[in-house]
Design an enzyme around this catalytic site. Structure first.
Site, PDB file in Angstrom:
ATOM      1  N   HIS A   1      18.006  51.528 -35.741  1.00 18.64           N
ATOM      2  CA  HIS A   1      19.418  51.934 -35.731  1.00 18.64           C
ATOM      3  C   HIS A   1      19.722  52.888 -36.881  1.00 18.64           C
ATOM      4  O   HIS A   1      19.110  52.842 -37.936  1.00 18.64           O
ATOM      5  CB  HIS A   1      20.332  50.706 -35.771  1.00 18.64           C
ATOM      6  N   ASN A   2      20.668  53.781 -36.634  1.00 19.34           N
ATOM      7  CA  ASN A   2      21.182  54.745 -37.611  1.00 19.34           C
ATOM      8  C   ASN A   2      20.191  55.838 -37.982  1.00 19.34           C
ATOM      9  O   ASN A   2      20.449  56.605 -38.908  1.00 19.34           O
ATOM     10  CB  ASN A   2      21.641  54.045 -38.899  1.00 19.34           C
TER      11      ASN A   2
END
Length: 285
Positions: free
Chosen positions: A194-195
């Site tokens: 994620h991110n």
């Protein structure tokens, strides 16, 4: 006899047809297959109205989905409410296009791929079994010592002309959106946390693992089984040798390798010195 014969033939034909007759499945069956709504089984008419067969390919889509007439949804594929499919998109058998998903023109989704919470650009290829937009691996330990899940509420944004290999996983963002730049090519069995922000025209080989919140520039090449630590930044035009591990920021373009990753010439000297030392130790023994 002439009057009896047609009746006998007709009855025989009806009996033969009844042997091959398969009763239609109730709407609640499709609702369960879709992970569906609990009220669908209690009200089969509602489920049958919400999910309808698509005329071009035989798949199933929600009546609230927006889909171009030229798109193909193959048998066994499902398109959920709120999804948007552009011109000449192909969704392979067994694939699931979840809510809040948009797919650009001429993109092809492979068999059994699962897309949720994401947008995919134009002319992309997503191979069989890829998973895009699921929750990232984010947890913390509270004051009572219990493991709690961090909210994962954002999206994955995939650019144009991107290719994503089979069984690759790309997690959606928690504090910023996960981004894959235009013309990036990703091999099979890659994990992108994620991110992560990935630049354009990158090449990511098989079994690479990119931990959460890492940032990669443009024209980055990662050899097979490269590992990148979370929150690490890599500038544009960096090439990493296979089995390398990045544990801190790389701020200069060039070739790197080793664990931890260092400039490629330094890594080669380390390997040469290690081999010389091992030979000397062998002679002493």
């Amino acid at each position: 006899m002439a009057a009896i014969l047609p009746r006998t033939v007709r009855k025989a034909a009806e009996a033969a047809l009844s042997l091959h007759y398969v009763p239609p499945r109730p709407a609640c069956h499709f609702a369960r297959y879709l992970g569906g709504v609990s009220s669908a089984c209690s009200n089969p008419g509602t489920a049958s109205v919400e999910f309808l067969p698509w005329h071009n390919g035989g798949g199933i889509l929600h009546r609230a989905a927006s889909i171009d007439p030229t798109a193909v949804v193959e048998p066994g594929a499902v398109v959920h409410s709120g999804a948007v499919l552009g011109r000449e998109v192909v969704v392979g058998s067994g694939a699931v296009v979840g809510p809040s998903v948009s797919i650009g023109q001429s993109t092809r989704i492979g068999y059994n791929a699962v897309l949720s919470n994401c947008s995919v650009g134009e002319f992309c290829i997503i191979h069989n079994g890829a998973s895009i937009g699921q929750d990232g691996f984010g947890f913390f330990v509270d004051e009572a010592g219990q493991v709690k899940k961090k909210p994962q509420m954002l999206y994955v944004r995939i650019g144009d002309h991107v290719e994503i290999g089979a069984n690759t996983c790309i997690d959606r963002g928690s504090w910023r959106e996960t981004m894959i730049g235009d013309h990036t090519k990703i091999d099979n069995l890659v994990q992108i946390g994620h991110n992560v922000v990935n630049g354009k025209c990158c090449m990511i080989c098989g079994q690479v693992g990119i931990a959460g919140s890492a940032t990669l520039g443009d024209y980055v090449t990662l050899g097979g089984r490269v590992a990148i630590r979370d929150h690490v930044s890599i500038v544009s035009k960096v090439r990493l040798a296979a089995n390398s591990s990045v544990t801190k920021d790389i701020q200069e373009p060039g070739h790197y390798g080793g664990f931890p990753a260092v400039p490629i010439n330094e890594w080669r000297r380390q390997i040469a010195n290690l081999r010389l030392c091992s030979k000397k130790d062998g002679v002493k023994r």
